[in-house]
Design a protein around this motif. Structure first.
Motif, mmCIF file in Angstrom:
data_model
loop_
_atom_site.group_PDB
_atom_site.id
_atom_site.type_symbol
_atom_site.label_atom_id
_atom_site.label_comp_id
_atom_site.label_asym_id
_atom_site.label_seq_id
_atom_site.Cartn_x
_atom_site.Cartn_y
_atom_site.Cartn_z
ATOM 1 N N THR A 197 0.832 -1.199 0.000
ATOM 2 C CA THR A 197 0.000 0.000 0.000
ATOM 3 C C THR A 197 0.872 1.256 0.000
ATOM 4 O OG1 THR A 197 -0.116 0.267 2.409
ATOM 5 C CG2 THR A 197 -1.683 -1.267 1.389
ATOM 6 N N LYS A 198 0.231 2.419 -0.159
ATOM 7 C CA LYS A 198 0.955 3.691 -0.149
ATOM 8 C C LYS A 198 1.620 3.934 1.206
ATOM 9 C CE LYS A 198 -1.972 5.966 -3.589
ATOM 10 N NZ LYS A 198 -2.905 7.094 -3.852
ATOM 11 N N ASN A 199 1.069 3.350 2.252
ATOM 12 C CA ASN A 199 1.643 3.496 3.590
ATOM 13 C C ASN A 199 2.723 2.472 3.892
ATOM 14 O OD1 ASN A 199 -0.115 5.634 4.211
ATOM 15 N ND2 ASN A 199 -1.726 4.211 4.831
ATOM 16 N N GLY A 200 3.050 1.648 2.897
ATOM 17 C CA GLY A 200 4.110 0.666 3.070
ATOM 18 C C GLY A 200 3.673 -0.648 3.666
ATOM 19 N N LEU A 201 2.366 -0.846 3.831
ATOM 20 C CA LEU A 201 1.873 -2.098 4.399
ATOM 21 C C LEU A 201 1.830 -3.187 3.326
ATOM 22 C CD1 LEU A 201 -1.074 -0.728 6.572
ATOM 23 C CD2 LEU A 201 1.202 -1.404 7.355
ATOM 24 N N LYS A 220 5.238 -4.396 7.187
ATOM 25 C CA LYS A 220 5.594 -3.365 6.221
ATOM 26 C C LYS A 220 6.671 -3.920 5.298
ATOM 27 C CE LYS A 220 4.310 0.655 8.969
ATOM 28 N NZ LYS A 220 4.736 1.997 9.457
#
Length: 260
Positions: free
Chosen positions: A96-100, A123
């Motif tokens: 994801t954009k949040n690094g997840l 992550k």
């Protein structure tokens, strides 16, 4: 002449910024730097728990390696670093954009499965063609004295096997027991460098904890803790777990006071 000098300076600045960006992109963060970037003396604090690993699982053309582990047995908190390589190719992953990390491998082949009652966060980032996965988790194992954490975290291979059943892989996590214990009327409090766990025989709607150290005091409240528990034969057991943002040097912890 001034225009030429200005142009040359601009080019040098841009080149410097780009070179710095490239170095950053190619640098892998180790476990302590990734999870605890602001902790001073993190190597000294974490040396009693950090384990350099090299456990490998090879599945077709994928090699999944457990590289580092920082896990404390009594507070049941842990941090892990995995690397994933694929022969001659960049490892596929859904991040994801949040690094997840959601899954990795071609056609969403692999995913982590967590079979404990606490939190589990994964992550990921690419360094060149290698995928690095940074996992943090908390467990609330009922078999508190002899927990089996290795079975809590599994890698699921979703590729059809036999009767279309998924295949599971586990690693041998080396947990170390490194904490301080404080007893009170509210229950038993365990404090490790990673966090603390209060185990009580009753549900506590509110409490405060003061951890007194040589160099100051740390204050925690009920909202800082997650909760999980069970009730069996009219007996209640509740785990209240708090993960620290930065490593705590427990050699400097002198006392813990629990109250309303």
């Amino acid at each position: 002449m001034k225009k030429k000098l200005f142009l040359l300076s601009s080019v040098l600045i841009i080149a410097f910024l780009l070179s710095d960006f490239i170095v950053y992109k190619q640098t892998k963060k180790n476990l302590l730097d990734f999870f605890f970037p602001k902790t001073q003396n993190k190597k000294e604090i974490g040396e009693n728990l950090l384990v350099k690993e090299n456990q490998k699982i090879i599945i077709d053309d994928y090699t999944i390696t457990l590289e580092e582990a920082l896990c404390e047995k009594t507070t049941q908190l842990g941090y892990l670093v995995f690397s994933v390589q694929k022969d001659g190719e960049k490892v596929e992953a859904d991040i994801t954009k949040n690094g997840l990390l959601r899954d990795f491998g071609k056609n969403q082949r692999f995913a982590f499965d967590y079979e404990a009652t606490g939190s589990f966060i994964q992550k990921a980032q690419w360094i060149d063609d290698v995928l690095y996965i940074y996992v943090s988790f908390e467990a609330n194992e009922k078999t508190f004295e002899k927990p089996n954490f290795s079975d809590c975290i599994k890698i699921i291979d979703n590729k059809a096997q036999g009767n279309n059943a998924e295949k599971q892989y586990t690693f041998n996590f080396k947990y170390k027991n490194y904490c301080k214990t404080f007893k009170s009327d509210y229950g038993t409090l365990y404090i490790s460098p990673l966090g603390c766990k209060l185990i009580s025989t009753k549900e506590l709607k509110n409490f405060n904890i003061k951890i007194k150290k040589e160099d100051g005091e740390m204050k925690l409240k009920r909202s800082d803790f997650s909760a999980a528990g069970e009730k069996e034969n009219n007996k209640t057991k509740v785990w209240y777990t708090c993960r620290f943002d930065e490593l705590l040097d427990i050699s400097k912890v002198e006392e813990a006071v629990i109250g309303y």
